[in-house]
Motif scaffolding. Structure first.
Motif, mmCIF file in Angstrom:
data_model
loop_
_atom_site.group_PDB
_atom_site.id
_atom_site.type_symbol
_atom_site.label_atom_id
_atom_site.label_comp_id
_atom_site.label_asym_id
_atom_site.label_seq_id
_atom_site.Cartn_x
_atom_site.Cartn_y
_atom_site.Cartn_z
ATOM 1 N N ARG A 196 0.686 -1.079 0.138
ATOM 2 C CA ARG A 196 -0.012 -0.207 0.038
ATOM 3 C C ARG A 196 0.880 1.370 -0.062
ATOM 4 O O ARG A 196 0.293 2.234 -0.446
ATOM 5 N N ASP A 197 2.027 1.196 0.731
ATOM 6 C CA ASP A 197 2.900 2.473 0.952
ATOM 7 C C ASP A 197 3.871 2.443 -0.119
ATOM 8 O O ASP A 197 4.822 3.538 0.199
ATOM 9 N N ASN A 198 3.948 1.732 -1.138
ATOM 10 C CA ASN A 198 5.187 1.816 -2.113
ATOM 11 C C ASN A 198 4.950 2.903 -3.189
ATOM 12 O O ASN A 198 4.071 2.862 -3.940
ATOM 13 N N PRO A 199 5.984 3.837 -2.825
ATOM 14 C CA PRO A 199 5.739 5.109 -3.697
ATOM 15 C C PRO A 199 6.027 4.761 -5.336
ATOM 16 O O PRO A 199 5.672 5.631 -6.293
ATOM 17 N N GLN A 200 6.815 3.560 -5.577
ATOM 18 C CA GLN A 200 7.201 3.448 -6.881
ATOM 19 C C GLN A 200 5.857 2.920 -7.470
ATOM 20 O O GLN A 200 5.507 3.347 -8.631
ATOM 21 N N LEU A 201 5.050 2.172 -6.901
ATOM 22 C CA LEU A 201 3.827 1.521 -7.481
ATOM 23 C C LEU A 201 2.849 2.797 -7.707
ATOM 24 O O LEU A 201 1.908 2.755 -8.502
ATOM 25 N N ALA A 237 3.636 4.846 -10.547
ATOM 26 C CA ALA A 237 3.429 4.272 -12.027
ATOM 27 C C ALA A 237 1.785 4.356 -12.056
ATOM 28 O O ALA A 237 1.472 4.344 -13.029
ATOM 29 N N ALA A 238 0.957 3.892 -11.068
ATOM 30 C CA ALA A 238 -0.580 3.813 -11.147
ATOM 31 C C ALA A 238 -0.973 5.295 -11.536
ATOM 32 O O ALA A 238 -2.148 5.396 -12.357
ATOM 33 N N GLY A 239 -0.220 6.453 -11.066
ATOM 34 C CA GLY A 239 -0.666 7.733 -11.583
ATOM 35 C C GLY A 239 -0.511 7.943 -13.170
ATOM 36 O O GLY A 239 -1.028 8.944 -13.859
ATOM 37 N N GLU A 240 0.441 7.015 -13.585
ATOM 38 C CA GLU A 240 1.112 7.431 -14.897
ATOM 39 C C GLU A 240 0.140 6.670 -16.174
ATOM 40 O O GLU A 240 -0.370 7.215 -16.909
ATOM 41 N N SER A 241 0.090 5.464 -15.969
ATOM 42 C CA SER A 241 -0.532 4.533 -16.810
ATOM 43 C C SER A 241 -0.904 2.950 -16.129
ATOM 44 O O SER A 241 0.052 2.818 -15.477
ATOM 45 N N LEU A 242 -1.866 2.565 -16.710
ATOM 46 C CA LEU A 242 -1.902 1.146 -16.570
ATOM 47 C C LEU A 242 -1.037 0.281 -16.959
ATOM 48 O O LEU A 242 -0.526 -0.532 -16.030
ATOM 49 N N ALA A 243 -0.299 0.504 -18.076
ATOM 50 C CA ALA A 243 0.875 -0.331 -18.431
ATOM 51 C C ALA A 243 1.900 -0.479 -17.420
ATOM 52 O O ALA A 243 2.692 -1.312 -17.263
ATOM 53 N N ARG A 244 2.261 0.764 -17.265
ATOM 54 C CA ARG A 244 3.484 1.273 -16.309
ATOM 55 C C ARG A 244 3.122 0.560 -14.985
ATOM 56 O O ARG A 244 4.085 0.081 -14.431
ATOM 57 N N PHE A 299 1.167 -2.022 -14.566
ATOM 58 C CA PHE A 299 1.319 -3.463 -14.361
ATOM 59 C C PHE A 299 2.697 -3.857 -14.381
ATOM 60 O O PHE A 299 3.153 -4.821 -13.868
ATOM 61 N N MET A 300 3.587 -3.170 -15.154
ATOM 62 C CA MET A 300 4.913 -3.292 -15.181
ATOM 63 C C MET A 300 5.630 -3.571 -13.849
ATOM 64 O O MET A 300 6.485 -4.249 -13.601
ATOM 65 N N GLU A 301 5.346 -2.587 -13.187
ATOM 66 C CA GLU A 301 5.955 -2.218 -11.777
ATOM 67 C C GLU A 301 5.479 -3.258 -10.915
ATOM 68 O O GLU A 301 6.418 -3.876 -10.060
ATOM 69 N N ILE A 302 4.284 -3.594 -10.949
ATOM 70 C CA ILE A 302 3.655 -4.751 -9.928
ATOM 71 C C ILE A 302 4.549 -6.051 -10.424
ATOM 72 O O ILE A 302 4.765 -7.021 -9.552
ATOM 73 N N ALA A 303 4.602 -6.278 -11.752
ATOM 74 C CA ALA A 303 5.050 -7.537 -12.313
ATOM 75 C C ALA A 303 6.693 -7.566 -11.879
ATOM 76 O O ALA A 303 7.114 -8.757 -11.340
ATOM 77 N N ARG A 304 7.462 -6.452 -11.995
ATOM 78 C CA ARG A 304 8.756 -6.325 -11.397
ATOM 79 C C ARG A 304 8.907 -6.691 -10.056
ATOM 80 O O ARG A 304 9.977 -7.378 -9.441
#
Length: 148
Positions: A81-86, A89-96, A98-103
């Motif tokens: 919940r508190d991960n600033p990278q995610l 990324a969520a504020g930028e785009s769905l694809a970004r 999704f990629m961050e979560i997968a990473r």
């Protein structure tokens, strides 16, 4: 007392939110069951045999381990919940996102392999579009006003 499957703390980062929630629910049920069993054992009149004392010790140990596992699940959920990278990324785009979560969730070699395959497909798709003109794109259809 039976085990309800094997999930290790090291596995928690690779699980989806749904899987993590299910495991937390199951671990909470095991914890509550152990607490009830300990209460029953303590309410019996004395420890007349060694077996009952050993059972109580095992139940207490299992309860303590289950409590630590529940804390590890809660820590993982809070970390997500508190991960600033995610969040970024969520504020930028769905694809970004999704990629961050997968990473974060996939082991390094699996993520690298999937990313490379995706990059290969994207570069193949771009070269096909460049060679053939409009292949791979859909026409834009606009509604005609005044037709009913």
């Amino acid at each position: 007392m039976q085990d309800h499957g094997k999930v290790f703390v090291a596995d928690l980062p690779r699980l989806s939110d749904g899987q993590l929630g299910n495991i937390a629910r199951e671990a909470r049920e095991v914890y509550d069951s152990l607490c009830r069993k300990i209460t029953e054992l303590e309410q019996r009149n004395g420890f007349s045999d060694q077996f009952q004392g050993d059972t109580l010790i095992r139940a207490n140990t299992k309860r303590d381990v289950t409590a630590r596992f529940l804390r590890a699940i809660q820590d993982e959920q809070a970390r997500r919940r508190d991960n600033p990278q995610l969040q970024g990324a969520a504020g930028e785009s769905l694809a970004r996102c999704f990629m961050e979560i997968a990473r974060h969730r996939l082991p390094g070699s699996t993520f690298d392999s999937l990313l490379q395959e995706s990059l290969d497909m994207c570069s193949k798709g771009v070269s096909e579009v460049d060679d053939s003109g409009s292949e791979g794109t859909l026409p834009v259809v606009l509604p005609i006003e005044g037709l009913d």
